[in-house]
Scaffold this active site. Structure first.
Site, PDB file in Angstrom:
ATOM      1  N   ARG A  57      -6.708   0.104   1.254  1.00  0.00           N
ATOM      2  CA  ARG A  57      -7.803   0.251   2.219  1.00  0.00           C
ATOM      3  C   ARG A  57      -7.987   1.706   2.642  1.00  0.00           C
ATOM      4  NH1 ARG A  57     -10.653  -2.714   5.891  1.00  0.00           N
ATOM      5  NH2 ARG A  57      -9.777  -4.669   5.163  1.00  0.00           N
TER       6      ARG A  57
ATOM      7  N   ASP B 126       0.802  -1.223   0.000  1.00  0.00           N
ATOM      8  CA  ASP B 126       0.000   0.000   0.000  1.00  0.00           C
ATOM      9  C   ASP B 126       0.841   1.282   0.000  1.00  0.00           C
ATOM     10  OD1 ASP B 126      -2.170  -1.642   0.114  1.00  0.00           O
ATOM     11  OD2 ASP B 126      -2.585  -1.335   2.240  1.00  0.00           O
TER      12      ASP B 126
END
Ligand code: F6P
Length: 343
Positions: free
Chosen positions: A172, A128
């Site tokens: 996320r 990420d």
């Protein structure tokens, strides 16, 4: 010295390159030995460990995705309740210092162990790219390469069928993968968690393309993206055992809404764990190796309570406090740069 390492949280291409960097540096530069705990913090608490030798097996793992040690997630409460056990296990194995490799959650755990007197140097990891204080985490480049390849491939089929294709990528809380894959793949719109989207704007951008004769569109959507309040109803999914919100398929919901509003043929591709699998790119192998080497040197220099980080061209050590303070989100100006390419 006798060092221990472990990999914790979601896996990531480059973990094995870090382990190799640690084992080879420990042995060749310091004559130190290394132990690996299996399945992250769980293996440390259950005292499941393997000796890692500087041999051809370690040498060969550079190219391998995943982690030879296995990984896992552990609820912070269970982790904290196991402090005495962790201390006892480390003492029993005569470990002088621990090098945990993981994302924000793991580094928080590392900081907590460090605050409780365990000598720790952390290594940041996540596809990420959201660990604060480091320019890039390894695994990100591989994930972006996979996602960009997918976007590239979708252009031709979208164009052949006059379709709008949605690509849902991981991310996320942050949209780094979406931002980079969208830019590199020439997507016509990208939505990220940091900037709530307006479905009407997305539809307008797609309509403009169709009116101008470009009768297809590619939209990259980060899995954690959400609409501006009051603009679109979203399904709700509850939370998992770690308190993380469960995803409800934002890509498909955006697709359904575009179809309902414009009537075009819309399809969704969810890339999911493909982005985390397979061999790391050259960039990630190099970065991961440099992290492993620096972490091992830092341990021997006594730089405990820190983690390694990329600062421009240099690998440095930063306090764990800094790394876990907050997430490294996509700054607004980076998103507006991507916006210039929308439509
Ligand atoms: O943190 C890395 C990450 O890949 C996120 O992008 C994603 O939301 C999550 O892990 C998926 O986790 P799991 O492997 O538990 O499905």
């Amino acid at each position: 010295m006798r060092l221990a390492t472990l990999t914790s949280g979601g896996d990531c291409p480059g973990l094995n390159a870090v382990i190799r960097g640690i084992v080879r540096t420990a042995s060749a530069e310091f004559g130190s030995t290394v132990v690996g705990y299996e399945d992250g913090w769980v293996g440390l608490m259950e005292d499941r460990r393997v000796d890692l030798y500087d041999d051809e097996n370690i040498d060969r793992i550079l190219l391998r995705g995943g982690t030879i040690l296995g990984t896992g997630r552990l609820h912070p409460d269970k982790f904290k309740a196991g402090l005495d056990q962790i201390k006892a296990n480390l003492a029993d194995a005569k470990i002088d210092a621990l090098i945990p490799i993981g994302g924000e959650g793991t580094l928080k755990g590392a900081k907590w162990l460090s605050d409780n007197g365990i000598p720790v140097v952390g290594v940041p990891k996540t596809i990420d790219n959201d660990v604060y204080g480091t320019d890039y985490t390894f695994g990100f480049d591989t994930a972006v390469a996979v996602a960009t390849d997918a976007v590239d491939r979708l252009h031709t089929t979208a164009e052949s069928h006059n379709r709008i294709l949605i690509v849902e990528v991981m991310g996320r809380h942050v949209g780094w993968i979406a931002l980079h894959a969208g830019l590199a793949g020439g997507a016509h719109y990208t939505v990220i968690p940091e900037v709530p989207f307006d479905i009407a704007e997305i539809c307008k951008a797609m309509e403009r393309r169709f009116q101008m004769g470009e009768k297809y569109g590619i939209i990259v959507v980060a899995e954690g993206a959400a609409p501006k309040e009051g603009t679109m109803e979203l399904r709700s999914g509850g939370v998992d055992q770690f308190g993380h919100e469960l995803f409800t398929g934002i890509g498909q919901q955006v697709a359904d809404e575009i179809h309902a509003r414009l009537g075009h043929d819309v399809r969704t591709t969810v890339l999911g764990h493909i982005q985390r699998g397979g061999t790391p790119t050259a960039f990630d192998r190099v970065l991961a190796t440099r992290y492993g080497v620096r972490a091992t040197r830092a341990v021997h220099e006594g730089k405990f309570g820190t983690c390694v980080a990329l600062d421009g061209e240099r690998i440095i050590n930063i306090p764990l406090d800094v790394a876990v303070g907050h997430l490294k989100t996509v700054p607004l100006d980076r998103y507006t740069t991507a916006q210039a390419m929308f439509g």
